[in-house]
Enzyme design. Structure first.
Site, PDB file in Angstrom:
ATOM      1  CE  LYS A 129     119.433 -58.981  88.522  1.00 16.43           C
ATOM      2  NZ  LYS A 129     120.074 -57.805  89.448  1.00 16.43           N
TER       3      LYS A 129
ATOM      4  CB  THR B   2     121.211 -67.662  73.743  1.00 15.43           C
ATOM      5  OG1 THR B   2     120.435 -67.940  74.926  1.00 15.43           O
ATOM      6  CG2 THR B   2     120.958 -68.727  72.575  1.00 15.43           C
TER       7      THR B   2
ATOM      8  CD  GLN C 178     121.779 -61.143  73.862  1.00 18.07           C
ATOM      9  OE1 GLN C 178     122.439 -60.454  73.170  1.00 18.07           O
ATOM     10  NE2 GLN C 178     120.366 -60.574  74.207  1.00 18.07           N
TER      11      GLN C 178
ATOM     12  CD  GLU D   6     119.245 -52.578  75.372  1.00 18.48           C
ATOM     13  OE1 GLU D   6     119.196 -51.434  74.936  1.00 18.48           O
ATOM     14  OE2 GLU D   6     118.041 -53.058  75.735  1.00 18.48           O
TER      15      GLU D   6
HETATM   16 MO1  MOS Z   1     117.203 -51.901  72.475  1.00 19.52          MO
HETATM   17  S1  MOS Z   1     118.475 -50.493  72.024  1.00 19.52           S
HETATM   18  O1  MOS Z   1     116.382 -51.163  73.604  1.00 19.52           O
HETATM   19  O2  MOS Z   1     116.241 -52.328  71.032  1.00 19.52           O
END
Ligand code: MOS
Length: 739
Positions: free
Chosen positions: A702, A635, A639, A706
């Protein structure tokens, strides 16, 4: 020990929810089709600002099957749920139907409830609304748009200017400087799963809400506040989301309306937004513009940077800009100034969309770094390697871990960067296409939130895990299942995981890439405690090597055993659990008492540009991430692939178009809001540094979700420059930019 999953693309346990998903067995809120369910439809405002002067619902009422047409005139009083960034629960502070005011195009002015979806939508189209329109501001560069210094309007330290050293002086004295401006558009997340809400009341007056959300506790407490209920009488269930991306991170403006309708009509009510309504009733990535000034000495040492950001917000809320939180940490630049301004426009409040500030900020900053590399005639990778930060430039604290140079070195090798020739336009494909190779790095805070986990083992061998966290496709269930199965010596398939359920565990907002680092440490600790407890009660069996939890439980003769763990981020006080159970954001990071925490990534991109049509293709990308230990390889890889696809979309496709005459968003559907499709995506190679960050948490994880996207867009645009010699500073790139 370093973990590398290079050359093992299928490594790792499969997604534990994969079978249910591909069979259509996973139930989403919109799938609810029980008997007696009523259907709701929203009526959107046709003006961008002003007030309602009249609503005529007579024609709507005559549609067969219509049960109610709720408007601000007849719904009765209900409270605001507040604004997430202002101490409340919602993505914005405007809650439609509380007054006649219109704050943005598409704001709901009525909600129809009917026996069928068809009747509800037919009737919604027949609600006649008269307005008194007021002037409005639609875009950042409108004549009436007025930038506000964030440091003045949001006087909390985290939103202040970021200043270290003497940036103006160091810039003035630098031998080589660049001064550049970049522009990014508004964008919408468009998760596959559109926002939907089902509300039902039981005979005891307990309200259950089924809604895809990243913040079940926030929805629970927000709706309780809005309806004047004790939160103990509200339950929220959000077990699986078909994508969140920040659009589902808080109380939606319509949720209480559905609950009120269900209470009034004495039946469960379902609302499924349309795709177009999603563009106007949920949050989105604000438009932004950036000015980046860099100064370096002739040897390529970066001396000074000034990064100024103007970011769109709504008229009614101040959605903060945080872009320079990361651009101040990309390099070891001693003299830095980050300044952010907010520009009020008449829209629903924009919000968090995957790498909300980090993607735009890195696009600007990492494009400017590439321009600086060419100004210095330095290889863009070598320039970056030479300017790594030894400690956090802003606070002076050490990084909990920082392996960005390793990402760059490994990525260069995998990509074959050494074969790149520096001059723009110097590489060609056999078919005559221009070839460009670009690089950029990204970083994203390593945040964590408090969480409470329970692990319960039954004598039939099943393990039930309950913890705060939301599965939105990122793979949280898989990471938890793998961790618990390993700790207990149990099969992955025996682990049942309750997420996004306020009746199972307090559900902190899952966002900011803190999900894994938040949920896994308490889950791991609870599983370990369970093992310790079982050993104490198991007599001789406790001593056997490799003994499983189930064997110990059976040896003890107990029907089940359970353990709990509560974890919070470094430096957080015990009282933070009160915020957790109260549905309020309680995440910490990137600045902790003894260090700062960030994840890192390096992206290498090849573009090919067709000589006559100027079509830009991205045949391959190599991305190497430093996200600490990789909890779930399969996963995690997915991501990063997803983040790269998002970056390709941001660089080459996605823009929410605004017509300044009307406000709102024009291309509010998936035909006109252009996303990359499978044919746009070439090879994506992913690797991980894999070094655990045990300063951050016991597991050494970590965040990843994003950071994966941060730096993709500038790497693409830098590659386009390398291919063509043309610098493009506005996203998305258009074919005409290269004609
Ligand atoms: Mo995310 S944009 O911090 O759900």
């Amino acid at each position: 020990m370093a973990t590398t999953i290079k050359n093992t693309p299928r490594a790792g346990t499969e997604r534990v929810d994969a079978h249910d998903k591909v069979r259509g067995a996973t139930r989403y809120a919109a799938d609810d089709v029980r008997p007696g369910l009523l259907h709701a439809a929203l009526v959107p405002s046709r003006i961008a600002r002003g007030r309602i002067t009249d609503i005529d619902s007579a024609a709507a009422q005559r549609v067969r099957g219509v049960r109610a047409v709720l408007t601000h005139e007849n719904i009765g009083a209900f409270d605001s749920g507040g604004f997430l960034m202002g101490g409340g629960f919602g993505f914005q502070s405007v809650y439609p139907l509380r007054s006649a005011q219109i704050a943005y195009r598409g704001q709901s002015v009525a909600m129809v409830v009917a026996d069928t979806l068809e009747a509800a939508r037919e009737a919604a189209a027949l609600v006649a609304v008269a307005y008194e329109a007021a002037p409005f501001v639609a875009t950042l560069d409108a004549p009436d748009a007025e930038p506000l210094a964030q440091t003045a309007v949001l006087p909390q330290p985290m939103f202040a200017d970021r200043r270290v050293g003497d940036p103006e002086g160091a810039l003035a004295g630098a031998a080589v400087t660049v001064d550049l401006r970049y522009t990014l558009p508004a964008q919408h997340q468009n998760p596959m799963e559109i926002i939907a809400t089902v509300a039902e009341w039981d005979s005891e007056g307990v309200l259950t809400i089924h809604e895809p959300t990243q913040n079940a506790e926030g929805v629970r407490h927000g709706v309780a506040k809005q309806l004047g209920l004790d939160a103990a009488r509200v339950r929220v269930r959000s077990p699986s989301l078909g994508g969140g991306f920040g659009q589902k991170n808080s109380l939606q403006s319509h949720t209480a309306l559905v609950a009120i309708a269900a209470r009034t009509l004495g039946r469960p009510v379902k609302l499924v937004m349309t795709r177009a309504q999603l563009f106007h009733n949920a949050s989105f990535r604000p438009a932004s513009r950036h000015r980046v000034r860099l100064g370096a000495d002739r040897h390529g040492r970066l001396l000074a940077a000034i990064h100024e950001i103007d970011q769109q917000t709504s008229r009614h809320d101040l959605f903060p800009s945080m872009g320079t939180e990361i651009t101040s940490r990309l390099y070891g630049i001693d003299h830095f100034l980050g300044q952010e301004r907010l520009v009020r426009t008449d829209v629903q409040t924009p919000g968090y969309m995957r790498a909300p500030f980090e993607h735009p900020a890195a696009f600007a900053f990492e494009s400017a770094i590439d321009e600086m590399a060419y100004a210095l005639d330095r290889d863009p990778v070598a320039l970056r390697l030479a300017n790594d930060a030894a400690a956090d430039p802003l606070t002076g604290k050490p990084f909990s871990s920082r392996h960005v140079n390793e990402c760059l070195v490994r990525g260069s090798e995998m990509f074959g960067w050494a074969r790149r020739t520096m001059a723009p336009g110097s590489m060609r494909a056999p078919d005559g296409s221009q070839v460009g190779w670009g690089v950029a790095i990204g970083t994203y805070k390593a945040a964590m939130a408090p969480a409470i986990a329970t692990v319960r083992l039954r004598s039939n061998g099943t393990v039930r895990v309950a913890v705060g966290g939301h599965e939105m496709g990122q793979g949280m269930r898989t990471a938890i299942a793998v961790t618990v199965a390993r700790a207990l010596g149990a099969p992955v398939a025996a682990v049942e995981i309750l997420l996004g359920d306020t009746t199972a565990a307090p559900q902190h907002l899952t966002a900011g890439s803190w999900g894994t680092a938040t949920a896994l440490p308490p889950v791991q600790e609870a599983a370990q405690r369970l093992m310790d407890d079982l050993r104490q009660h198991a007599g001789a069996a406790a001593g056997e090597a490799g003994v499983t939890a189930l064997a110990l439980l059976r040896a003890s003769g107990r029907p089940h055993a359970e353990a709990e763990s509560r974890r919070r981020a470094p430096g957080q006080p015990e009282q933070v659990f009160g915020r957790l159970t109260g549905g309020l954001p309680a995440a910490a990071g990137p600045v902790y008492p003894d260090f700062v925490g960030f994840s890192f990534i390096a992206h290498f991109v090849e573009v090919r540009i067709e000589p006559t049509t100027r079509r830009i293709r991205v045949p391959r990308v190599v991305s190497v991430a430093d996200c600490g230990i990789v909890a779930s390889p399969r996963t995690a890889r997915s991501q990063v692939e997803g983040g790269v696809v998002w970056g390709i979309g941001a660089a080459l496709r996605e823009v929410s178009e605004v017509d300044p005459r009307y406000g709102g968003f024009l291309n509010a559907d998936l035909a006109e809001y252009v996303l990359p499709v499978a044919a746009d995506i070439g090879r994506i190679e992913v690797d991980f540094v894999g070094k655990p960050d045990t300063r951050l948490n016991a597991l050494g994880v970590k965040g990843l979700g994003e950071v994966a996207m941060v730096g993709v867009a500038p790497a693409i645009v830098n590659a386009v420059f390398h291919a063509t010699g043309k610098r493009l500073r506005r996203l998305p790139l258009m074919l005409e930019d290269l004609l």
